[in-house]
Scaffold this motif. Structure first.
Motif, PDB file in Angstrom:
ATOM      1  N   ARG A  74       0.804  -1.217   0.000  1.00 27.43           N
ATOM      2  CA  ARG A  74       0.000   0.000   0.000  1.00 27.43           C
ATOM      3  C   ARG A  74       0.843   1.277   0.000  1.00 27.43           C
ATOM      4  N   LEU A  75       2.135   1.154   0.340  1.00 24.73           N
ATOM      5  CA  LEU A  75       3.013   2.326   0.380  1.00 24.73           C
ATOM      6  C   LEU A  75       3.944   2.417  -0.817  1.00 24.73           C
ATOM      7  N   ARG A  76       3.966   1.411  -1.663  1.00 25.84           N
ATOM      8  CA  ARG A  76       4.947   1.370  -2.737  1.00 25.84           C
ATOM      9  C   ARG A  76       4.730   2.439  -3.801  1.00 25.84           C
ATOM     10  N   GLY A  77       3.532   2.965  -3.878  1.00 24.30           N
ATOM     11  CA  GLY A  77       3.268   4.059  -4.810  1.00 24.30           C
ATOM     12  C   GLY A  77       4.000   5.334  -4.461  1.00 24.30           C
ATOM     13  N   ASN A  78       4.560   5.409  -3.247  1.00 26.03           N
ATOM     14  CA  ASN A  78       5.330   6.585  -2.846  1.00 26.03           C
ATOM     15  C   ASN A  78       6.744   6.589  -3.425  1.00 26.03           C
ATOM     16  N   LEU A  79       7.195   5.463  -3.983  1.00 27.60           N
ATOM     17  CA  LEU A  79       8.529   5.436  -4.579  1.00 27.60           C
ATOM     18  C   LEU A  79       8.569   6.351  -5.790  1.00 27.60           C
ATOM     19  N   ALA A  80       9.672   7.049  -5.956  1.00 29.74           N
ATOM     20  CA  ALA A  80       9.821   7.955  -7.094  1.00 29.74           C
ATOM     21  C   ALA A  80       9.875   7.164  -8.393  1.00 29.74           C
ATOM     22  N   PRO A  81       9.279   7.666  -9.463  1.00 26.24           N
ATOM     23  CA  PRO A  81       9.460   7.023 -10.774  1.00 26.24           C
ATOM     24  C   PRO A  81      10.948   6.885 -11.083  1.00 26.24           C
ATOM     25  N   GLY A  82      11.340   5.741 -11.596  1.00 34.33           N
ATOM     26  CA  GLY A  82      12.747   5.513 -11.891  1.00 34.33           C
ATOM     27  C   GLY A  82      13.557   5.010 -10.722  1.00 34.33           C
ATOM     28  N   SER A  83      12.888   4.711  -9.595  1.00 34.25           N
ATOM     29  CA  SER A  83      13.613   4.153  -8.448  1.00 34.25           C
ATOM     30  C   SER A  83      14.250   2.817  -8.820  1.00 34.25           C
ATOM     31  N   ILE A  84      15.397   2.548  -8.250  1.00 37.69           N
ATOM     32  CA  ILE A  84      16.143   1.328  -8.540  1.00 37.69           C
ATOM     33  C   ILE A  84      15.488   0.160  -7.808  1.00 37.69           C
ATOM     34  N   MET A  85      15.346  -0.962  -8.498  1.00 40.14           N
ATOM     35  CA  MET A  85      14.631  -2.099  -7.940  1.00 40.14           C
ATOM     36  C   MET A  85      15.526  -3.299  -7.664  1.00 40.14           C
ATOM     37  N   GLU A  86      16.818  -3.196  -7.961  1.00 42.91           N
ATOM     38  CA  GLU A  86      17.748  -4.303  -7.723  1.00 42.91           C
ATOM     39  C   GLU A  86      19.128  -3.719  -7.456  1.00 42.91           C
ATOM     40  N   PHE A  87      19.835  -4.315  -6.481  1.00 39.76           N
ATOM     41  CA  PHE A  87      21.095  -3.748  -6.022  1.00 39.76           C
ATOM     42  C   PHE A  87      22.158  -4.828  -5.872  1.00 39.76           C
ATOM     43  N   PRO A  88      23.430  -4.482  -6.101  1.00 37.35           N
ATOM     44  CA  PRO A  88      24.492  -5.450  -5.816  1.00 37.35           C
ATOM     45  C   PRO A  88      24.589  -5.708  -4.319  1.00 37.35           C
ATOM     46  N   PHE A  89      25.046  -6.901  -3.960  1.00 39.25           N
ATOM     47  CA  PHE A  89      25.061  -7.314  -2.557  1.00 39.25           C
ATOM     48  C   PHE A  89      25.870  -6.363  -1.685  1.00 39.25           C
ATOM     49  N   GLU A  90      26.920  -5.746  -2.204  1.00 43.64           N
ATOM     50  CA  GLU A  90      27.740  -4.863  -1.377  1.00 43.64           C
ATOM     51  C   GLU A  90      26.934  -3.692  -0.823  1.00 43.64           C
ATOM     52  N   VAL A  91      25.834  -3.350  -1.464  1.00 43.99           N
ATOM     53  CA  VAL A  91      24.951  -2.309  -0.939  1.00 43.99           C
ATOM     54  C   VAL A  91      24.339  -2.760   0.383  1.00 43.99           C
ATOM     55  N   VAL A  92      23.909  -4.014   0.440  1.00 44.59           N
ATOM     56  CA  VAL A  92      23.320  -4.555   1.665  1.00 44.59           C
ATOM     57  C   VAL A  92      24.360  -4.548   2.789  1.00 44.59           C
ATOM     58  N   GLU A  93      25.563  -4.995   2.493  1.00 39.51           N
ATOM     59  CA  GLU A  93      26.639  -4.980   3.502  1.00 39.51           C
ATOM     60  C   GLU A  93      26.901  -3.572   4.004  1.00 39.51           C
TER      61      GLU A  93
END
Length: 287
Positions: A186-205
């Motif tokens: 219900r909140l995902r519509g607040n993401l900006a258009p063009g938001s990144i949807m996948e990230f390399p693992f080093e971002v999580v670290e």
């Protein structure tokens, strides 16, 4: 008045929009407006904040972190302390303009951007004031609460182990956005258009290890405002409570009942009035 600008951070060209107040008879106090995780400068929240601030007499620079939006850098490679570096370089860019007061540049961030804002203010004395909305101070604790159920934590922990095993692989492991930071549908519509949807693992670290709690106490005696939904569906509310416990004075904490994580996107009058009143007391547009 909105001006398209660019500046350099670690050899990368970063894109921004500078909102300038009217009238402009003297150098303006200014804000850096930091967007959320994998978002960009054109999201509703950041645009709303920048326009609100310019209407109150401040200049406001909303810009894309490296790897996001229109800025350079490997797309999706969002390393927390590199975003701090981007913020400090944005501050240097504003301070070098003849129409900005270099001693009166503050920072405001939302979610991921709020954590970066607090950390930047803690390590860079040039930041005159800081506002954090839905931010966090301890990446490890944040993730543990965001993946609270035993099943969710097992899945997150397995992802962390798999990512570490593949760290030296020629092809980095990519992780979907909602496997990193769950957001209710219900909140995902607040993401900006063009938001990144996948990230390399080093971002999580990077996020797991990022700890603004370690530096928030250094912000004082510069003013700090912490805003958080009292029942945040994305970032655990206790993250701002712990930041407040570790901060010096003057620091204000407001837990707001009738908003959720993307509070500036909601156009809530209470939030706008809280910010306006705090600014009048601690960081007025005109001295």
């Amino acid at each position: 008045m909105e001006e398209r600008v660019s500046f350099t951070s670690h050899g990368l060209k970063l894109a921004g929009i500078l909102h300038l107040p009217e009238p402009r008879a003297e150098r303006s106090a200014a804000f850096l407006v930091l967007h959320g995780f994998g978002s960009n400068k054109d999201g509703v929240g950041g645009t709303t904040v920048a326009r609100m601030l310019s209407g109150l007499g401040y200049a406001a620079l909303r810009f894309d972190f490296r790897g996001c939006g229109e800025s350079g850098g490997e797309r999706g490679r969002i390393i927390c302390k590199e975003q701090v570096e981007d913020t400090r370089n944005a501050l240097s860019f504003l301070a070098g303009r003849g129409d900005i007061d270099p001693k009166r540049i503050a920072v405001i961030g939302q979610s991921f951007g709020a954590a970066v804002a607090v950390y930047t203010a803690g390590v860079d004395r040039r930041v005159a004031a800081c506002i954090s909305s839905g931010g966090w101070g301890d990446g490890a604790k944040k993730f543990r609460r965001q993946h609270a159920s035993p099943r969710a934590w097992r899945k997150f922990s397995a992802m962390m182990k798999a990512g570490k095993r593949r760290r030296r692989s020629a092809t980095p492991m990519m992780v979907p956005r909602y496997d990193i930071v769950p957001i209710p549908p219900r909140l995902r519509g607040n993401l900006a258009p063009g938001s990144i949807m996948e990230f390399p693992f080093e971002v999580v670290e990077s996020m797991f290890e990022f700890n603004a709690n370690e530096v928030v106490g250094r912000i004082a005696p510069r003013p700090l405002l912490l805003l958080h939904s009292a029942s945040d569906s994305v970032t655990p509310t206790e993250q701002s409570v712990e930041l407040f416990a570790r901060a010096g004075k003057p620091t204000d904490l407001h837990l707001i009942a009738d908003v959720d994580h993307f509070m500036f996107s909601e156009g809530n009058a209470l939030v706008a009035n809280l910010v306006r009143n705090w600014l009048e007391k601690y960081f007025p547009a005109k001295v």
